[in-house]
Design a protein around this motif. Sequence first.
Motif, short mmCIF file in Angstrom:
data_model
loop_
_atom_site.label_atom_id
_atom_site.label_comp_id
_atom_site.label_asym_id
_atom_site.label_seq_id
_atom_site.Cartn_x
_atom_site.Cartn_y
_atom_site.Cartn_z
N THR A 1 11.84 15.40 -0.44
CA THR A 1 10.47 15.15 -0.90
C THR A 1 9.90 16.40 -1.54
O THR A 1 9.30 16.34 -2.63
CB THR A 1 9.59 14.70 0.28
OG1 THR A 1 10.07 13.45 0.79
CG2 THR A 1 8.14 14.54 -0.14
N LEU B 1 0.14 10.23 -0.68
CA LEU B 1 1.28 9.33 -0.92
C LEU B 1 2.17 9.16 0.31
O LEU B 1 2.84 8.14 0.43
CB LEU B 1 2.13 9.88 -2.08
CG LEU B 1 1.50 9.85 -3.47
CD1 LEU B 1 2.34 10.68 -4.45
CD2 LEU B 1 1.37 8.42 -3.97
N THR B 2 2.17 10.14 1.20
CA THR B 2 3.14 10.13 2.31
C THR B 2 2.48 9.94 3.67
O THR B 2 3.09 10.24 4.70
CB THR B 2 3.95 11.44 2.32
OG1 THR B 2 3.06 12.56 2.42
CG2 THR B 2 4.78 11.58 1.06
N VAL C 1 2.18 4.46 3.81
CA VAL C 1 3.58 4.09 4.03
C VAL C 1 3.93 4.08 5.53
O VAL C 1 5.10 4.13 5.91
CB VAL C 1 4.55 5.04 3.27
CG1 VAL C 1 4.50 4.75 1.78
CG2 VAL C 1 4.24 6.50 3.56
N PHE D 1 5.54 -1.96 0.50
CA PHE D 1 6.63 -1.19 -0.08
C PHE D 1 7.06 -1.70 -1.45
O PHE D 1 7.26 -0.90 -2.38
CB PHE D 1 7.82 -1.14 0.87
CG PHE D 1 7.56 -0.38 2.14
CD1 PHE D 1 7.02 0.90 2.10
CD2 PHE D 1 7.84 -0.94 3.37
CE1 PHE D 1 6.77 1.60 3.28
CE2 PHE D 1 7.60 -0.25 4.55
CZ PHE D 1 7.06 1.02 4.50
N LEU E 1 4.51 -0.65 -4.00
CA LEU E 1 4.54 0.79 -4.25
C LEU E 1 5.70 1.17 -5.17
O LEU E 1 5.54 1.98 -6.09
CB LEU E 1 4.65 1.56 -2.92
CG LEU E 1 3.45 1.43 -1.97
CD1 LEU E 1 3.76 2.13 -0.64
CD2 LEU E 1 2.19 2.00 -2.59
N LEU E 2 6.88 0.60 -4.93
CA LEU E 2 8.03 0.93 -5.76
C LEU E 2 7.92 0.38 -7.17
O LEU E 2 8.55 0.89 -8.10
CB LEU E 2 9.33 0.41 -5.11
CG LEU E 2 10.14 1.49 -4.37
CD1 LEU E 2 9.41 1.93 -3.11
CD2 LEU E 2 11.53 0.98 -4.03
N TYR F 1 7.67 7.22 -5.38
CA TYR F 1 8.24 6.33 -4.35
C TYR F 1 9.66 5.90 -4.70
O TYR F 1 10.53 5.84 -3.83
CB TYR F 1 7.35 5.11 -4.15
CG TYR F 1 6.07 5.41 -3.41
CD1 TYR F 1 6.08 6.06 -2.18
CD2 TYR F 1 4.83 5.05 -3.94
CE1 TYR F 1 4.91 6.35 -1.50
CE2 TYR F 1 3.65 5.32 -3.27
CZ TYR F 1 3.69 5.97 -2.05
OH TYR F 1 2.53 6.25 -1.38
N THR G 1 11.98 9.02 -4.05
CA THR G 1 12.15 9.41 -2.64
C THR G 1 12.78 8.29 -1.82
O THR G 1 13.68 8.54 -1.01
CB THR G 1 10.81 9.83 -2.02
OG1 THR G 1 9.84 8.78 -2.21
CG2 THR G 1 10.29 11.11 -2.65
N PHE G 2 12.32 7.06 -2.01
CA PHE G 2 12.84 5.97 -1.20
C PHE G 2 14.31 5.67 -1.51
O PHE G 2 15.13 5.52 -0.60
CB PHE G 2 12.00 4.69 -1.41
CG PHE G 2 10.74 4.66 -0.59
CD1 PHE G 2 9.92 5.76 -0.50
CD2 PHE G 2 10.37 3.51 0.10
CE1 PHE G 2 8.75 5.74 0.25
CE2 PHE G 2 9.22 3.47 0.85
CZ PHE G 2 8.40 4.59 0.92
#
Length: 820
Positions: free
Chosen positions: A240, A257-258, A262, A371, A374-375, A385, A388-389
């Motif tokens: 991250t 964001l984190t 989430v 989720f 967000l993606l 996202y 990182t995801f």
Amino acid sequence: MEPTLVEKKIQPEKSKTRSAKRTIRKVAVLGSGIMGSRIACHFANIGVEVLLMDIVPKELSDAEKAKGLSLENKQVRNRVVNDSFQNAIKSSPAPLYHKSFASRIKLGNFEDNMKDIAAYDWVIEVVVENLKIKKIIYDQVEQFRKPGSLVTSNTSGIPIHLMAEGRSEDFQRHFCGTHFFNPPRYLKLLEIIPTQKTDQPVVDFLMHYGDLYLGKTTVLAKDTPAFIANRVGVYSLMRTLQIVEEMGLTVEEVDKLTGLVVGRPKSGTFRLSDIVGLDTTINVSNNLYEGLPTDESRNGFKLPTIVQKMQERKWLGDKTGQGFYRKIKTPEGQTEILSLDLNTFEYRPQQKARFETLESTKSIENVKDRFAVLLAGRDKAGEFYRRTFLDIFQYVSNRIPEIADELYRIDAAVSAGFAWEVGPFETWDAIGVKKVVQLMEETGKKPAAWVYEMLQCGHESFYKVEGGQKQYYDIPTKSYKAIPGTEEFIILDNLRGSGKKVWGNKGATLFDIGDGVLNLEFHTKMNTLGAEVVEGITKSISLAEKDFAGLVIGNDGANFSAGANLAMIFMYAIEQEYDEIDFMIRQFQNTIMRVRYSAIPVVVAPHGMTLGGGCEMVMHADRVQAAAETYMGLVEVGVGLIPGGGGTKEMTLRVSDRIEAGDVELNALQNTFMNIAQAKVSTSAQEAFDLDILRRGDQITLNRSRLIADAKTAVLDLVEQGYTQPLPRKDIKVQGKTGMALFKTGIYGMLTGRYISEHDAKIANKIAYVMCGGDLSYPQLVSEQYLLDLEREAFLSLTGEKKTLERIQSILQGGKPLRN
């Protein structure tokens, strides 16, 4: 004070596991640093006798010299352990459920007290992360421990098998890694790391003991670098930070964001790093980079430039006074928190972070449902996202079977160790396994081969629920299996779609949880008690009285209940719709009394924040099954009101009962009055006994995942005992004008001394008026309904006060109490 559930259950004959013959009465903790002292405190929390030890100082301190002490003085020899222990019990958050539990811990040193471990059942080593030093300690342990006693290490970085080398066969058979996470009381993870020579019954025992008695999510880990949680969690953090540097995001943007959006701690990445200490992250990351030469993503543990600069400047977070944030005092004397500009490395005022992608998820309550949205974002948030995801998804798929044979262990470890609401494989499931694989391939990434094999077999998710039990995809057998150890849990989410729903509305759902017991779940925002929940309670009791044995009121939300729907009260008060407010209070009072006087047993299972009306509901249950981490209190004074849902009445009733038991009347009344007037909230379920919110017979559950199941057992116990519907009370002793005179004098003194405001005094007088029974000429007996009417009138009158509305508005708009 009531003993905890664990203290009552810690009898070997009551355990059903194969390792039940092993009983833990005494635990020795070697090393009293931050982790050691807090591990000792958590064992004291569950009723175990603890011996906490550390080194003997080699030199006298200046204070000891001034007192004329020598190195042979016991006070000097125990200085290290004494100082560490005192720092621990004074720390916040508190490591003990109750201050009195400190008496369960004895203090000593390695030279004088190591021989004492011969009487102890379990020795836990928590000394410095140095293999040579640990082996010296184990030489002493080997000399004095009794055969068959457990020896475990809390190491986070040294291979477990290296510490066992050269030890006796009995030592090796009973040796294991037990990795707690800091702070041990609050973070749920306990990793159990056996060696090849550890006896299987020892592993089974530790897995069971950690779950049932310590209240932990116990995860079986392999003896690989950093085990499971830190291996994945630190990788996720460092990647991250690398991606943040590449994208040029700000500190505020990343924390937004984190965080909660989430399902992770609200502090976010950078604030959490400041709290934990950047040096800890750096050390673990460097060790992993050095110790994982064959890890395909090894470069993910490389320190990004921003971290290197922080390390050079010794800006390591709160412990050094500054990190990614810095707290300063303005010329006006106000506290201001500045943020680090990651480009200039200078501190500046905080900037508000805003992303369109985040705005689009505001109406989505369930974290898992966010989720995919967000993606799919087309702004920088969406890009962040996706990067990182997808990266962490690839990493965890490649860690099987290296760090764990089963995928659920990775989710359990990361969620419990890093406080993620949703683990990586669960997150992947929520987006869609196929969809994620496609996204990964589009960005040049690929998951491990077993994921493709799973999809080719027609299995499209890592988890599924059957018969109310959550199952995981087992890679070797290409089939689904029940998650071991969860058979005794009742997880309400697993009951959805299983035909167990009996009734529901927008704010509440009623489930049949088996054996003739119903469970009422709230799912309003913050589980506030609005009209839908009130309807749910009355409906549930009616249905239970007709066709079932009893009712549990409990939920799996973050908190049991934040109390009444303040927004509704505020709206009616602004519009001066006092008849509506009166109806609301009367209806809520009737509902709470229905909980008390039903024909079937009602057990309430609180956890987390249980405030105001939520606390009043707890106080009217036939029995309470509370999670250890339950923070209960009647907090209405903070918004300019008094407890109006039976809380003031019930506290008065309990004072009356204590008086009958021989307590001094006015003293008992005054103590209870102060608890309400100061809006005291327990810092644990154990402390709620001191506040008289919990009573004899109420129980505590250490493992939050077992709470609903334990509450169901409590219902069945009441049924088996021959539950009889109680009768409304008409024998509550109140003090009348005698008590009011005492209270008015005290309140006036507080007001003239400027300890309270005029509005505080007005609220306090209202509380006193209700608790004393109003304008009665002399002490006498009154009914519950009499006190409920006084309570309702006082509550209603305060909703017409301008200063009360200002307090409510402050809470609704900013979440901060206003003292006006």
